[in-house]
Design a protein around this motif. Structure first.
Motif, PDB file in Angstrom:
ATOM      1  N   MET A  90      -6.604  -2.537  11.610  1.00 37.42           N
ATOM      2  CA  MET A  90      -6.960  -1.810  10.408  1.00 37.42           C
ATOM      3  C   MET A  90      -7.203  -0.339  10.740  1.00 37.42           C
ATOM      4  O   MET A  90      -7.797  -0.015  11.753  1.00 37.42           O
ATOM      5  N   TYR A 138     -11.143   4.939   7.833  1.00 30.62           N
ATOM      6  CA  TYR A 138     -11.148   5.775   6.640  1.00 30.62           C
ATOM      7  C   TYR A 138     -10.940   7.240   7.029  1.00 30.62           C
ATOM      8  O   TYR A 138     -11.541   7.731   7.971  1.00 30.62           O
ATOM      9  N   PRO A 142      -2.221   6.576  -0.393  1.00 29.62           N
ATOM     10  CA  PRO A 142      -3.215   5.504  -0.459  1.00 29.62           C
ATOM     11  C   PRO A 142      -2.763   4.295   0.357  1.00 29.62           C
ATOM     12  O   PRO A 142      -1.563   4.029   0.489  1.00 29.62           O
ATOM     13  N   ARG A 143      -3.716   3.627   0.930  1.00 31.16           N
ATOM     14  CA  ARG A 143      -3.391   2.416   1.665  1.00 31.16           C
ATOM     15  C   ARG A 143      -3.002   1.323   0.687  1.00 31.16           C
ATOM     16  O   ARG A 143      -3.594   1.209  -0.378  1.00 31.16           O
ATOM     17  N   LYS A 144      -2.017   0.534   1.043  1.00 29.34           N
ATOM     18  CA  LYS A 144      -1.577  -0.550   0.175  1.00 29.34           C
ATOM     19  C   LYS A 144      -2.494  -1.752   0.352  1.00 29.34           C
ATOM     20  O   LYS A 144      -2.911  -2.059   1.468  1.00 29.34           O
ATOM     21  N   HIS A 145      -2.772  -2.383  -0.744  1.00 33.90           N
ATOM     22  CA  HIS A 145      -3.595  -3.585  -0.700  1.00 33.90           C
ATOM     23  C   HIS A 145      -2.783  -4.738  -0.112  1.00 33.90           C
ATOM     24  O   HIS A 145      -1.629  -4.942  -0.474  1.00 33.90           O
ATOM     25  N   LYS A 146      -3.375  -5.466   0.801  1.00 36.32           N
ATOM     26  CA  LYS A 146      -2.696  -6.631   1.361  1.00 36.32           C
ATOM     27  C   LYS A 146      -3.087  -7.837   0.537  1.00 36.32           C
ATOM     28  O   LYS A 146      -4.260  -8.219   0.496  1.00 36.32           O
ATOM     29  N   ARG A 147      -2.111  -8.393  -0.138  1.00 37.58           N
ATOM     30  CA  ARG A 147      -2.369  -9.536  -1.017  1.00 37.58           C
ATOM     31  C   ARG A 147      -2.582 -10.803  -0.187  1.00 37.58           C
ATOM     32  O   ARG A 147      -1.804 -11.118   0.691  1.00 37.58           O
TER      33      ARG A 147
END
Length: 66
Positions: A1, A4, A11-16
């Motif tokens: 990871m 910040y 923007p960082r992509k959300h990991k589904r």
């Protein structure tokens, strides 16, 4: 990871997170069930027997004439 960073431009992509559910069900009409092999008259007789079995005893019909 990644840590910040206030200077980050994208923007960082959300990991589904996808989890397989525990639900197991058969969709209607997919499998052949015993009720599918019954005739309409057999279904009605089965319904009548089930309904009469569920009724309270005081709902019985008496044919005895005194």
């Amino acid at each position: 990871m990644s840590e910040y960073s206030p200077t980050r431009r994208t923007p960082r992509k959300h990991k589904r997170v996808v989890r397989e559910g525990t639900e197991r069900f058969d969709a209607d009409g997919v499998k052949l069930e015993p009720a599918d092999m019954m005739t309409e008259r057999q279904r009605e007789a089965d319904d009548d027997k089930r309904i009469l079995g569920e009724l309270p005893p005081h709902w019985a019909v008496f044919n005895d004439k005194r």
